[in-house]
Design a protein around this motif. Sequence first.
Motif, PDB file in Angstrom:
ATOM      1  N   ARG A   1       0.852  -1.203   0.000  1.00 41.74           N
ATOM      2  CA  ARG A   1       0.000   0.000   0.000  1.00 41.74           C
ATOM      3  C   ARG A   1       0.883   1.247   0.000  1.00 41.74           C
TER       4      ARG A   1
ATOM      5  N   HIS B   1       1.942   5.254   0.981  1.00 37.95           N
ATOM      6  CA  HIS B   1       1.877   6.060   2.194  1.00 37.95           C
ATOM      7  C   HIS B   1       0.575   6.853   2.236  1.00 37.95           C
ATOM      8  N   GLY B   2       0.076   7.098   3.431  1.00 37.81           N
ATOM      9  CA  GLY B   2      -1.119   7.916   3.622  1.00 37.81           C
ATOM     10  C   GLY B   2      -2.419   7.177   3.459  1.00 37.81           C
ATOM     11  N   VAL B   3      -2.387   5.911   3.047  1.00 33.16           N
ATOM     12  CA  VAL B   3      -3.609   5.157   2.816  1.00 33.16           C
ATOM     13  C   VAL B   3      -4.285   4.826   4.148  1.00 33.16           C
ATOM     14  N   ASP B   4      -5.570   4.558   4.105  1.00 34.41           N
ATOM     15  CA  ASP B   4      -6.318   4.115   5.280  1.00 34.41           C
ATOM     16  C   ASP B   4      -6.457   2.596   5.203  1.00 34.41           C
ATOM     17  N   ILE B   5      -5.694   1.869   6.027  1.00 35.99           N
ATOM     18  CA  ILE B   5      -5.747   0.404   5.948  1.00 35.99           C
ATOM     19  C   ILE B   5      -6.989  -0.153   6.632  1.00 35.99           C
TER      20      ILE B   5
ATOM     21  N   TRP C   1      -3.789   8.286  13.066  1.00 35.81           N
ATOM     22  CA  TRP C   1      -2.740   8.621  12.118  1.00 35.81           C
ATOM     23  C   TRP C   1      -1.410   8.104  12.678  1.00 35.81           C
TER      24      TRP C   1
ATOM     25  N   PHE D   1       4.299  -1.681   3.637  1.00 35.52           N
ATOM     26  CA  PHE D   1       4.778  -0.374   3.188  1.00 35.52           C
ATOM     27  C   PHE D   1       6.288  -0.438   2.951  1.00 35.52           C
TER      28      PHE D   1
ATOM     29  N   THR E   1       3.799   6.778   6.624  1.00 40.63           N
ATOM     30  CA  THR E   1       2.594   7.270   7.283  1.00 40.63           C
ATOM     31  C   THR E   1       1.382   6.513   6.734  1.00 40.63           C
ATOM     32  N   PHE E   2       0.386   6.358   7.590  1.00 39.12           N
ATOM     33  CA  PHE E   2      -0.870   5.746   7.134  1.00 39.12           C
ATOM     34  C   PHE E   2      -1.946   5.993   8.176  1.00 39.12           C
ATOM     35  N   TRP E   3      -3.182   5.833   7.702  1.00 41.03           N
ATOM     36  CA  TRP E   3      -4.336   5.887   8.596  1.00 41.03           C
ATOM     37  C   TRP E   3      -4.742   4.464   8.986  1.00 41.03           C
ATOM     38  N   THR E   4      -5.252   4.323  10.198  1.00 37.40           N
ATOM     39  CA  THR E   4      -5.867   3.078  10.644  1.00 37.40           C
ATOM     40  C   THR E   4      -6.890   3.449  11.709  1.00 37.40           C
TER      41      THR E   4
END
Length: 632
Positions: free
Chosen positions: A459, A461-465, A475, A520, A529-532
């Motif tokens: 995935r 960076h920055g995606v919402d897994i 974040w 990643f 970085t990513f959202w979860t």
Amino acid sequence: MTSFSYTAGPARVVFAPGAVRHLDLDVRRLGATRVLLLSGGRHAEAVEQALGPLLVARFEGAVMHTPVEVTEQAMAELRDSAADCVVALGGGSVINLGKALALRTDVPQIAVPTTYAGSEATPVLGETADGRKTTQRSPAILPEVVVYDVYLTLTLPVAMSVTSGVNALAHAVEALYSADANPITDQLALEAIRRLARGLPQIVSDPSDVSARSDVLQAAWLAGTCLGTVGMGLHHKLCHTLGGSFGMPHAETHTVVLPHVMAYNAAAAPDVMRRIAEALGVDDAPGGVHDLIVRLGGPTSLRELGMAFDDLPRAAELATAQPYPNPREVTADGVLRVLEEAWTGERPQGGSAVPKLTAQVVASFDDAPPRLRVLLQDLVRTLHSYAVRTDLTESEWLSAITFLTRTGQISSDTRQEFILLSDTLGVSSVVDLLTNSRSPDTTPSAVLGPFYVDGPPARPHGVDIAEGLPGVPLWVDVRIVDTHGTPVSDATVDVWQANEDGFYDVQLPDLDGPVLRARFRTDADGRLTFWTILPAAYPIPDDGPVGAMLTATGRHQFRAPHVHFMIAKPGFRTLVTQLFVQGGEYLDSDTVFGVKDGLIVDFVEQQGPTPDGRAVDSWRKVDFVFRVSQGV
């Protein structure tokens, strides 16, 4: 180098034929002028002549196991005579009485042993009150002077010489497998065993053999010194119980019980039994001690000493009422079997069977590759020792086999019940701690867990897994650096976690594809970085054998809230770890023992704009720097 501490007793010890003639000098050396003589009758006249006008009172009422009522009678004699020194002439009963007086009054004492009990060399006192024998240890108990005069032992009857000598042998044997054992007491104990094995048969053949008597008298001192230096185990506890609560004769009981307790402990202390066997000149230590007793004409059964068979369960109960160190776990059932075998008096057969079997199995791996050989041979020793220490029954072992079979049957590509078992037994965390200790400058590692799946989706960076799953938005902004702080770029970072209800995607067959799981790669600054969503505490699966184990043992099934990370790059050691939510539940009782202080992180509450402009009312943020080390 072996680390240990050793404290020698402060007593003055005199070994000399005819030494008792100079007893008055030892009294005056202590600054005393009035002696109370405790004696059992034999040799009292010679001691009285040696003491001369220093002797002011006599007490001849000492009995086995030192009842407190007898001690009170002797105390009265001590007070009435205004004696300022006690001379104890005799065996263990007389010398113990002197020690009891010294403990109560601090009166100096001189011990003149006429048997081989060894009590004179110890700061230990056993007393009987209300039908129960208790033991205490204090420097005040140790005699100031011990005088060994071999001539005083020449008239000791052969039967008493044998049982008193085996009593000394018991001190040496238990010293070798004591929890406090050290190289000094080991050497003292082995020398005592060698001298006893050599001297006792000679005494039986010729009771007037001064050389043999001297050998055994020195062995008694060596063994007594061991008894006074390190703690004893099951044998002494059992004999004290039989003597104090059932009136069994002291030395005779030691003689009967010793080979059977040795057989009970043999598989849990194989190296000790090997050294004892070498000192005795036999192949099997427990059987060898029994054979020695038979050859010496000593008693071999509790039955012949008058012990009632119906009293054995009560004796086992009393002997196991309080925990104490012993090579093999002490259980009421195990002790009862020891007592039953000692009651019949048959030669112990189990002493050598397990060690020989263990040695055969260990040897079968001699040709394995070096590291594999070490792992398998030590595993065999540990498993065999566990079976012996816990007195494992066939039905219990079959239950364990069934448990492991069910663990394998329920495992799959998406559910690793064996990993879960390793986690809940703390083995995973032990291995993890060992691994982390080899690279202390890196971020602490943590257990892999049973829900890792190789090859998660790559995935950006920055995606919402979380892909729309409900939960508090989180974040994640982390960096990967080496131990010098240099960013590690292009590292592969696998991330996975449970949803807000505590389930991983592999536990939810209705989900379409992986979720809360991603791979990643770090950028040039080692960053990703990513959202979860904020992780929650959750129960591990309880529908399998591991869950049944936890339920049966009263343990909860919950893990503290966390997010998993696996960081890998060629040339670096792979780091498997987790970040735990500060303030989360079960941080201090995580069911797989995976929480480490360095991994508890503040998942900070946020309001207002998000880093990428995402429109949310409230959210959490976690920042962290992972440190990895170079290596393979």
